[in-house]
Design a protein around this motif. Structure first.
Motif, mmCIF file in Angstrom:
data_model
loop_
_atom_site.group_PDB
_atom_site.id
_atom_site.type_symbol
_atom_site.label_atom_id
_atom_site.label_comp_id
_atom_site.label_asym_id
_atom_site.label_seq_id
_atom_site.Cartn_x
_atom_site.Cartn_y
_atom_site.Cartn_z
ATOM 1 N N LEU A 170 3.357 -3.137 3.231
ATOM 2 C CA LEU A 170 3.615 -4.098 2.906
ATOM 3 C C LEU A 170 3.621 -4.494 4.746
ATOM 4 N N PRO A 171 3.971 -5.317 4.849
ATOM 5 C CA PRO A 171 3.840 -5.780 6.316
ATOM 6 C C PRO A 171 4.665 -5.223 7.122
ATOM 7 N N ALA A 172 4.266 -4.561 8.295
ATOM 8 C CA ALA A 172 4.607 -3.922 9.635
ATOM 9 C C ALA A 172 6.351 -4.588 10.006
ATOM 10 N N PRO A 173 7.235 -3.488 10.069
ATOM 11 C CA PRO A 173 7.281 -2.684 10.159
ATOM 12 C C PRO A 173 7.584 -1.643 9.153
ATOM 13 N N GLN A 174 8.003 -2.258 7.432
ATOM 14 C CA GLN A 174 8.033 -2.070 7.085
ATOM 15 C C GLN A 174 7.395 -0.389 6.316
ATOM 16 N N GLU A 175 7.975 0.133 6.021
ATOM 17 C CA GLU A 175 7.257 1.575 5.170
ATOM 18 C C GLU A 175 6.308 0.974 3.708
ATOM 19 N N PRO A 176 5.296 1.298 3.161
ATOM 20 C CA PRO A 176 5.405 0.946 2.196
ATOM 21 C C PRO A 176 5.835 1.105 0.411
ATOM 22 N N HIS A 177 5.974 1.079 -0.165
ATOM 23 C CA HIS A 177 6.192 0.975 -1.872
ATOM 24 C C HIS A 177 5.729 1.971 -2.245
ATOM 25 N N ASN A 178 6.552 2.883 -2.830
ATOM 26 C CA ASN A 178 5.668 3.904 -4.059
ATOM 27 C C ASN A 178 5.336 3.584 -5.346
ATOM 28 N N SER A 179 4.868 3.627 -5.590
ATOM 29 C CA SER A 179 4.409 1.845 -6.860
ATOM 30 C C SER A 179 3.848 2.879 -7.676
ATOM 31 N N LEU A 180 3.902 2.402 -9.151
ATOM 32 C CA LEU A 180 3.375 2.196 -10.411
ATOM 33 C C LEU A 180 1.997 1.252 -10.714
ATOM 34 N N TYR A 181 1.121 0.732 -11.007
ATOM 35 C CA TYR A 181 0.233 -0.205 -10.694
ATOM 36 C C TYR A 181 -0.396 -0.475 -12.387
ATOM 37 N N VAL A 182 0.524 -2.128 -12.863
ATOM 38 C CA VAL A 182 0.240 -2.090 -14.214
ATOM 39 C C VAL A 182 -1.233 -2.806 -14.580
ATOM 40 N N ILE A 183 -2.134 -1.778 -15.094
ATOM 41 C CA ILE A 183 -3.483 -2.592 -14.929
ATOM 42 C C ILE A 183 -4.138 -2.764 -16.520
ATOM 43 N N SER A 184 -4.250 -4.254 -16.650
ATOM 44 C CA SER A 184 -4.154 -4.839 -18.185
ATOM 45 C C SER A 184 -5.914 -4.332 -18.569
ATOM 46 N N CYS A 197 14.552 6.297 -3.292
ATOM 47 C CA CYS A 197 13.656 7.063 -2.042
ATOM 48 C C CYS A 197 14.162 8.506 -1.794
ATOM 49 N N SER A 198 13.225 9.029 -1.598
ATOM 50 C CA SER A 198 14.333 10.263 -0.627
ATOM 51 C C SER A 198 14.016 10.628 0.209
ATOM 52 N N ASN A 199 15.189 11.256 1.359
ATOM 53 C CA ASN A 199 15.237 11.091 2.775
ATOM 54 C C ASN A 199 14.794 12.432 2.822
ATOM 55 N N ASP A 200 13.917 12.545 4.206
ATOM 56 C CA ASP A 200 13.417 13.757 4.494
ATOM 57 C C ASP A 200 14.232 14.334 5.246
ATOM 58 N N GLY A 201 15.757 13.905 6.017
ATOM 59 C CA GLY A 201 16.545 14.315 6.253
ATOM 60 C C GLY A 201 16.054 13.151 7.892
ATOM 61 N N THR A 202 15.143 12.602 8.344
ATOM 62 C CA THR A 202 15.030 12.411 9.914
ATOM 63 C C THR A 202 14.938 10.851 9.174
ATOM 64 N N SER A 203 13.859 10.216 7.970
ATOM 65 C CA SER A 203 13.636 8.413 7.572
ATOM 66 C C SER A 203 13.037 8.789 6.316
ATOM 67 N N LEU A 204 12.798 7.867 5.922
ATOM 68 C CA LEU A 204 12.793 6.922 4.366
ATOM 69 C C LEU A 204 10.934 7.115 4.534
ATOM 70 N N GLU A 229 13.482 9.557 -9.300
ATOM 71 C CA GLU A 229 13.917 8.729 -10.437
ATOM 72 C C GLU A 229 14.797 9.287 -12.083
ATOM 73 N N VAL A 230 14.087 10.500 -12.612
ATOM 74 C CA VAL A 230 14.617 11.163 -13.593
ATOM 75 C C VAL A 230 16.016 12.146 -13.403
#
Length: 268
Positions: A95-109, A123-130, A155-156
Motif C-alpha cells: 500500500l502507499p506509504a505510510p500505510q503498512e501492507p495488507h495480509n492478503s490472498l490473491y485469487v488467480i483464475s 489483524c493481530s497486534n504485537d503489543g506495539t503496533s499492527l 480469523e478462524v
C-alpha cells in the motif's frame, strides 16, 4: 448455492515458506504442477506462501524487494494460465506509504488473471503496533458454479466471519494460516459443520507438526490431510450429490435465498 453441475476437485498445498521470494515462487509452481497432475481444478496455498510473513520471514518492510515479489506473482499467474489451474495464494499486498501492507490472498483464475484479492480484516497486534493494514470485507469468487470465500490466520477464532459466508451461500471457505496450534483445526471443523461448508485449511511445512493442513467436509470431518513436516498437496472432491451429505443438503441454507450485506463484497 449455485446448483453446481459436476464435482470439483480442489487441492490444498502444504508448502515451505522462505525469506527468498524467488525460492517461494519456484516451490509454489512445483506444487501447482503436482496438483495439476493429480487433476485439481484449484489449488490453495498458505498465508504468506509467496511473499513470506511478517514477524517470521519479514522483520522490516523497508527491506522487502517488492519488484521481485511482483515478478514472482506475475510468473505464478502465467503458470496458472498454462496449467488452467485456479490458484489462491498468500501474499503481502503493498500500500502507499505510510500505510503498512495488507495480509492478503490473491485469487488467480485459470486464465492467469488476478480476479480478486482478500485482505485480512482482523489483524493481530504485537503489543506495539499492527504489522498489517486491515481489510474491510468478505470476498467471494466462483469456480465452475461453486462459490468460494477466503479467511486468514486468526480469523478462524471469529465464528461470525464464517456465518457471514454461509449467508452469502458460499460452498467452500479457504483458510490460510501460518500457525501450529491444533485448536485451529478443531475450530475449522466446527465452522464447517455448523455452516455446512467445505473448508480448505492450508498451513506451511514449518508449522505442520502442530497443525497439518487439509480439507474438511461440511459434516465437520477431514476428507484429506497433509503429512506433518512434509511439503505436499492433498486433494478432495467438492460434490453435493455424495450420499454422505444427505443431511447437509437439508440444512436451512439450501432452502432460502441468499442475503446481502453492505459490508460483504461479492466478485463474479
Amino acid at each position: 448455492m449455485i446448483n453446481p453441475v459436476s464435482p470439483l476437485s480442489i487441492a490444498v498445498a502444504q508448502s515451505h515458506v522462505f525469506a527468498d521470494v524467488h525460492a517461494n515462487g519456484r516451490h509454489v509452481r512445483a506444487l501447482m504442477q503436482r496438483a495439476h497432475n493429480k487433476g485439481a481444478r484449484l489449488i490453495h496455498f498458505t498465508e504468506g506462501a509467496l511473499s513470506g510473513r511478517a514477524r517470521n520471514q519479514i522483520n522490516n518492510w523497508q527491506r522487502v524487494d517488492w519488484a521481485a515479489l511482483d515478478a514472482e506473482l506475475a510468473e505464478t499467474a502465467s503458470f496458472a494460465r498454462k496449467l488452467k489451474l485456479w490458484t489462491v495464494i498468500g501474499c503481502n499486498h503493498r500500500l502507499p506509504a505510510p500505510q503498512e501492507p495488507h495480509n492478503s490472498l490473491y485469487v488467480i483464475s485459470d486464465h492467469g488473471v488476478i480476479v480478486t484479492r482478500y485482505d485480512k480484516r482482523l489483524c493481530s497486534n504485537d503489543g506495539t503496533s499492527l504489522w498489517y493494514t486491515p481489510g474491510w470485507a468478505s470476498t467471494t469468487f466462483i469456480v465452475d458454479g461453486y462459490r468460494f470465500g477466503c479467511a486468514l490466520s486468526t480469523e478462524v477464532h471469529y465464528p461470525e466471519l464464517f456465518a457471514a459466508y454461509e449467508r452469502l451461500s458460499t460452498d467452500v471457505v479457504l483458510l490460510s494460516a501460518y500457525h501450529d496450534e491444533a485448536i485451529f483445526a478443531i475450530e475449522s471443523q466446527a465452522h464447517a459443520a455448523i455452516n455446512a461448508l467445505w473448508i480448505g485449511m492450508s498451513t506451511p511445512v514449518e508449522t505442520s507438526k502442530g497443525l497439518p493442513g487439509g480439507i474438511i467436509g461440511p459434516d465437520g470431518n477431514f476428507l484429506a490431510r497433509a503429512r506433518r513436516g512434509q511439503a505436499s498437496v492433498v486433494i478432495a472432491t467438492i460434490d453435493h450429490t455424495r450420499p454422505e451429505y444427505t443431511k447437509v443438503r437439508n440444512h436451512p441454507r439450501f432452502k432460502r435465498a441468499p442475503e446481502k450485506f453492505n459490508r460483504d463484497r461479492i466478485e463474479a
